[in-house]
Design a protein around this motif. Sequence first.
Motif, PDB file in Angstrom:
ATOM      1  N   GLY A   1     -10.877  -6.593   7.671  1.00  0.00           N
ATOM      2  CA  GLY A   1     -11.081  -6.729   9.103  1.00  0.00           C
ATOM      3  C   GLY A   1     -10.400  -6.047  10.172  1.00  0.00           C
ATOM      4  O   GLY A   1     -10.514  -6.271  11.305  1.00  0.00           O
ATOM      5  N   ARG A   2      -9.337  -5.459   9.767  1.00  0.00           N
ATOM      6  CA  ARG A   2      -8.462  -4.640  10.607  1.00  0.00           C
ATOM      7  C   ARG A   2      -8.814  -3.219  10.980  1.00  0.00           C
ATOM      8  O   ARG A   2      -9.294  -2.548  10.158  1.00  0.00           O
ATOM      9  CB  ARG A   2      -6.861  -4.620  10.287  1.00  0.00           C
ATOM     10  N   ALA A   3      -8.759  -2.593  12.262  1.00  0.00           N
ATOM     11  CA  ALA A   3      -9.037  -1.450  12.646  1.00  0.00           C
ATOM     12  C   ALA A   3      -8.184  -0.401  12.058  1.00  0.00           C
ATOM     13  O   ALA A   3      -8.597   0.654  11.648  1.00  0.00           O
ATOM     14  CB  ALA A   3      -9.176  -1.340  14.114  1.00  0.00           C
ATOM     15  N   LEU A   4      -6.939  -0.772  12.005  1.00  0.00           N
ATOM     16  CA  LEU A   4      -5.771   0.236  11.468  1.00  0.00           C
ATOM     17  C   LEU A   4      -4.952  -0.907  10.063  1.00  0.00           C
ATOM     18  O   LEU A   4      -4.556  -2.078  10.620  1.00  0.00           O
ATOM     19  CB  LEU A   4      -5.017   0.547  12.310  1.00  0.00           C
ATOM     20  N   GLY A   5      -5.074  -0.503   9.063  1.00  0.00           N
ATOM     21  CA  GLY A   5      -4.247  -1.219   8.133  1.00  0.00           C
ATOM     22  C   GLY A   5      -2.787  -1.120   8.106  1.00  0.00           C
ATOM     23  O   GLY A   5      -2.075  -0.685   7.190  1.00  0.00           O
ATOM     24  N   VAL A   6      -2.237  -1.768   8.986  1.00  0.00           N
ATOM     25  CA  VAL A   6      -0.950  -1.800   9.306  1.00  0.00           C
ATOM     26  C   VAL A   6      -0.227  -2.369   8.047  1.00  0.00           C
ATOM     27  O   VAL A   6       0.883  -1.954   7.657  1.00  0.00           O
ATOM     28  CB  VAL A   6      -0.499  -2.575  10.628  1.00  0.00           C
ATOM     29  N   PRO A   7      -0.612  -3.532   7.512  1.00  0.00           N
ATOM     30  CA  PRO A   7       0.170  -4.037   6.457  1.00  0.00           C
ATOM     31  C   PRO A   7       0.209  -3.050   5.507  1.00  0.00           C
ATOM     32  O   PRO A   7       1.251  -3.220   4.597  1.00  0.00           O
ATOM     33  CB  PRO A   7      -0.669  -5.269   6.043  1.00  0.00           C
ATOM     34  N   ALA A   8      -0.549  -2.166   5.117  1.00  0.00           N
ATOM     35  CA  ALA A   8      -0.430  -1.269   4.180  1.00  0.00           C
ATOM     36  C   ALA A   8       0.658  -0.422   4.086  1.00  0.00           C
ATOM     37  O   ALA A   8       1.275   0.078   3.403  1.00  0.00           O
ATOM     38  CB  ALA A   8      -1.766  -0.534   3.897  1.00  0.00           C
TER      39      ALA A   8
ATOM     40  N   ALA B   1       0.608   5.304   5.800  1.00  0.00           N
ATOM     41  CA  ALA B   1       0.254   5.465   6.877  1.00  0.00           C
ATOM     42  C   ALA B   1      -0.832   6.655   7.150  1.00  0.00           C
ATOM     43  O   ALA B   1      -1.721   6.485   7.876  1.00  0.00           O
ATOM     44  CB  ALA B   1       1.651   6.212   7.867  1.00  0.00           C
ATOM     45  N   LEU B   2      -0.692   7.752   6.247  1.00  0.00           N
ATOM     46  CA  LEU B   2      -1.682   8.618   6.649  1.00  0.00           C
ATOM     47  C   LEU B   2      -3.048   8.045   5.875  1.00  0.00           C
ATOM     48  O   LEU B   2      -4.217   8.482   6.413  1.00  0.00           O
ATOM     49  CB  LEU B   2      -1.378  10.035   5.357  1.00  0.00           C
TER      50      LEU B   2
END
Length: 422
Positions: free
Chosen positions: A135-142, A156-157
């Motif tokens: 549900g996130r626009a960007l997977g910051v937890p990853a 990040a890539l």
Amino acid sequence: MRIVVAHNRYREAQPSGENTIVDAEIAQLAAAGVEVLPFIRSSDEIPTMPKTAKALLPISPIYAPRAQQELSRLLTEHRPDVLHLHNPYPLLSPWVVRTAHKHGVPVVQTVHNYRQVCSSGLYFRDGVICQDCRGRALGVPAIVHRCYRGSRAQSALMATTLAVHRPTWKSVDRFIALTTAVADHLSDYGIPDERIVVKPNAIPDPGAPAPLGEGFLFLGRLSPEKGLDLLLAAWRRHPDGELGPLRIAGDGELRPLVEAAAAERADVTFLGPLDRAGVRAALDASAVVLATSTWHDVLPTVIIEALASGRPVLGTALGGIPYLVGADTPREPAGTGPADVASAVPGGSRVTPPVGIEAGEAGWVVAPEPAALAAALPVARAGAAALAPAARARYERTFHPDVVTKQLIDIYAAVSRTPHPA
């Protein structure tokens, strides 16, 4: 019909059911009279690449210029009906979807994992199921947890790649979901139901099953998400020799764990990595195949191999495993359906499985907990002989190449007649 099959092969040092399935599917399509144009790259190519190509590797998951140029030439020369994409990372990139559409070629993608959302593709982190990026626009937890290859920079890539290519994935003409669980994942991602088709994989028919062997077989990658800790914890709850032999085949980071278990107990044997002949022999020697994944395993090929060999499966109730063993299908009237076969024991009587053990058409599923799996092991051992014919029958009806290849060709025909979304 002319089909481009696009796939980035995983490294050969890392056993991959996906590579096996793609190879088998190409052979099955060719045998059915489909002209297949393989557009295949391999991660094993990376060490031998020239320096200029290596310099572009960091951006290749987002945009791989060489792959797009080569694909454009292929599409221009051969004018295929459909491009069928499997894994695009890292050397193809999802940009192949845009390249195909630029040439007016519709795209079908088989979804082998959860990488539309999850950078690792597994929904699994630190030994447990994780959906923090859903549900996130960007997977910051990853990025924070270094989910892709243990690197914050590479995570990040990949997270950026998934964000950039959300519109790309939304433009795919038809998604092939290997199970109903994958179809639900795609729906949650925002794919309209009319662009999702459930079609499992197939493997070649090995022929009539050998007589049932003895004991249990674990066959697969020796990695945390495959549930080796869970299996060994459950196995140790039974006295040495009580359940017959446990054979474990494969390789991976948990190999020392398996070797230690084999040294500790006489009823555990480590077979190591096996070639095809070795896999065949291991299946023939066993009575039940184990699929103890602790992640939402999409469609473990080993289960289809087990069913083709007439071996029932004991697995965890996660991902596609219930679908594979027929534990998520509607039950037929008592006395006529697979539920009755699944709970039968030698001698013709029927028993109700203990609470927490769900019997399916071709095996059993349990919660991914040591106590539940330990309770199910003797149930599976007792019921294996009765369930073996049902396991083979499920393969013939659902996973045989003749059945699955026809479904795939029908999908190609449907999308080739339908303009892709703008």
